[in-house]
Design an enzyme around this catalytic site. Structure first.
Site, PDB file in Angstrom:
ATOM      1  N   ARG A   1      36.527  47.365  39.365  1.00 56.50           N
ATOM      2  CA  ARG A   1      37.564  47.208  40.385  1.00 56.50           C
ATOM      3  C   ARG A   1      38.677  46.365  39.781  1.00 56.50           C
ATOM      4  O   ARG A   1      38.545  45.150  39.644  1.00 56.50           O
ATOM      5  CB  ARG A   1      36.977  46.543  41.635  1.00 56.50           C
ATOM      6  CG  ARG A   1      38.036  46.025  42.590  1.00 56.50           C
ATOM      7  CD  ARG A   1      37.474  45.560  43.910  1.00 56.50           C
ATOM      8  NE  ARG A   1      36.463  44.520  43.818  1.00 56.50           N
ATOM      9  CZ  ARG A   1      36.706  43.221  43.646  1.00 56.50           C
ATOM     10  NH1 ARG A   1      37.935  42.790  43.462  1.00 56.50           N
ATOM     11  NH2 ARG A   1      35.711  42.345  43.612  1.00 56.50           N
TER      12      ARG A   1
ATOM     13  N   HIS B   1      39.133  43.012  46.134  1.00 50.61           N
ATOM     14  CA  HIS B   1      38.132  43.693  46.948  1.00 50.61           C
ATOM     15  C   HIS B   1      38.801  44.323  48.168  1.00 50.61           C
ATOM     16  O   HIS B   1      38.555  45.479  48.498  1.00 50.61           O
ATOM     17  CB  HIS B   1      37.063  42.699  47.385  1.00 50.61           C
ATOM     18  CG  HIS B   1      36.056  43.259  48.336  1.00 50.61           C
ATOM     19  ND1 HIS B   1      35.103  44.184  47.956  1.00 50.61           N
ATOM     20  CD2 HIS B   1      35.864  43.046  49.657  1.00 50.61           C
ATOM     21  CE1 HIS B   1      34.362  44.505  49.002  1.00 50.61           C
ATOM     22  NE2 HIS B   1      34.804  43.834  50.044  1.00 50.61           N
TER      23      HIS B   1
ATOM     24  N   TYR C   1      37.967  33.938  41.235  1.00 50.56           N
ATOM     25  CA  TYR C   1      36.590  34.036  40.766  1.00 50.56           C
ATOM     26  C   TYR C   1      36.402  34.829  39.472  1.00 50.56           C
ATOM     27  O   TYR C   1      35.276  34.957  38.997  1.00 50.56           O
ATOM     28  CB  TYR C   1      35.693  34.628  41.856  1.00 50.56           C
ATOM     29  CG  TYR C   1      36.138  35.969  42.423  1.00 50.56           C
ATOM     30  CD1 TYR C   1      35.865  37.163  41.769  1.00 50.56           C
ATOM     31  CD2 TYR C   1      36.826  36.031  43.635  1.00 50.56           C
ATOM     32  CE1 TYR C   1      36.262  38.369  42.284  1.00 50.56           C
ATOM     33  CE2 TYR C   1      37.233  37.252  44.163  1.00 50.56           C
ATOM     34  CZ  TYR C   1      36.945  38.417  43.493  1.00 50.56           C
ATOM     35  OH  TYR C   1      37.348  39.623  44.017  1.00 50.56           O
TER      36      TYR C   1
END
Length: 402
Positions: A291, A295, A304
């Protein structure tokens, strides 16, 4: 990669060849992953899946590229619409185009698809109007399209719930086909594809669905898009073994494929669907992809993960590698790529104009649809919301309770 020996039904009573790379035990993704088209745009060989790749003609390969480019352009437009306040939320797919287009184009019309909430590319392959997807994210529809028209189910926002639904549907297909065959029908057999992510693989629903699928030999293909991040949780926290290895515990084949290689994804999915339709039971495909973006539009991936990781994966871009191959083999010229860009912009304009023409949700109808009968708590909440909305200019009008 090395020689590939497909899982063979009936070996050791498990339906799985324990020596097959498709059943592998290595933790090295490259050592156990089916790949045909590399990041350099060069087409390799495989003792089994090359035969499936040979079925593809130049027109189909150009179609794969056009589909991937179109859905990426759609993704960009939908993201922009959300940023401009036209959508409540958006779930991007950029980076996962090959996994979705390759698998979606491997299905047949009689097959039934159970998506999660990110399968915009699969929706394209099933001829769903992509503008219809945005009704859900605009908050004016509980679905957005008729799933029976294209055998493409409504999006499932409850994580992993669709895997149970898919197995139940596959078991129903199984019984219907047995009855049809007993009555002399020669209709083509169907299979079901259940899409889910690496994060959803940790849900109990996935385990339960695979138990039932294996027990009843259901004609279902579990298609896991391992995009490496379950929101902010990396795959190595989700599982200590490669995800496709989990199939071994249920007694059916598991295969890892380069999810950024549209040709390999199509070949592996085509094989898996044939396996399911022929009554050999379920298959788990792990599409090893990434990805690239967030998200959802409510997420900030810079919190992160490292930018170097994103940069490394952009070098494996599914569109770039297929474009290199098409150009190097003389299968597409500049006029083709320009037309793809034009078609993408036309789709984006259609999506934008359609979205902006949609009326806002009528919040009174939304409250009325919570239960079949009037409910005092819902009536109380509606009264509070009406009072709250009246404090904003224009919100007292019908249909503007955002």
């Amino acid at each position: 990669m090395g020689a590939t020996k497909l899982p063979t039904p009936g070996i050791n009573g498990t339906g799985l060849d324990q020596q097959s790379p498709a059943a592998g035990a290595s933790s090295d993704p490259a050592a156990e992953m089916i790949q045909l088209l590399g990041p350099d745009g060069k087409l390799g060989t495989d003792p089994v899946f090359s035969d499936y790749a040979k079925r593809l003609d130049p027109e189909q390969l150009r179609g794969f590229y056009a589909d991937m480019a179109k859905v990426r352009r759609f993704d960009q437009e939908a993201t922009a619409l959300q940023r401009q306040g036209e959508l409540a939320l958006w779930v991007p797919l950029t980076g996962q185009e090959a996994a979705q287009i390759g698998s979606g184009r491997a299905t047949q019309r009689q097959d039934y698809i159970f998506p999660t909430y990110r399968e915009h590319g699969v929706a394209l392959t099933r001829d769903v109007d992509l503008a219809e997807l945005l009704k859900l994210f605009r908050g004016i529809s509980n679905g957005g399209w008729d799933p029976t028209e294209n055998n493409f189910h409504l999006y499932t926002l409850v994580l992993a719930a669709q895997t149970l639904h898919s197995v139940g549907y596959a078991m129903g297909i199984q019984r219907d086909q047995k009855l049809a065959e007993a009555n002399g029908s020669n209709d083509p057999k169907a299979a079901v594809v259940a899409y889910f992510g690496d994060g959803a693989s940790s849900e109990g629903d996935v385990h339960e669905s695979m138990v039932f699928a294996a027990s009843y030999n259901a004609p279902v293909v579990f298609f896991c898009q391992n995009n490496h991040w379950a929101i902010s949780v990396p795959t190595e926290v989700q599982t200590k073994v490669p995800l496709f290895n989990r199939a071994k515990g249920y007694g059916f084949p598991g295969i890892r494929v380069d999810g950024n290689d549209v040709i390999a994804v199509h070949a592996v999915t085509e094989w898996a669907l044939e396996h399911a339709r022929e009554g050999r039971g379920p298959v788990l495909i792990e599409a090893y992809t990434y990805r690239v973006g967030a998200h959802t539009t409510a997420d900030d991936p810079t919190k992160y993960r490292e930018s170097a990781e994103e940069t490394a994966w952009r070098g494996k871009d599914p569109l770039d590698r297929l474009e290199k191959y098409l150009r190097n083999e003389g299968l597409a010229d500049e006029a083709f790529f320009e037309q793809v860009r034009v078609d993408g912009d036309k789709l984006a304009a259609h999506v934008r104009s359609t979205t902006q023409s949609l009326q806002g949700p009528n919040f009174r109808e939304s409250f009325a649809g919570v239960y079949a009968e009037p409910h005092p708590l819902v009536a109380e909440e509606l009264a509070w919301f009406e009072e709250y909305s009246a404090g904003f200019e224009g919100d007292e009008e019908e249909g503007t309770g955002n």
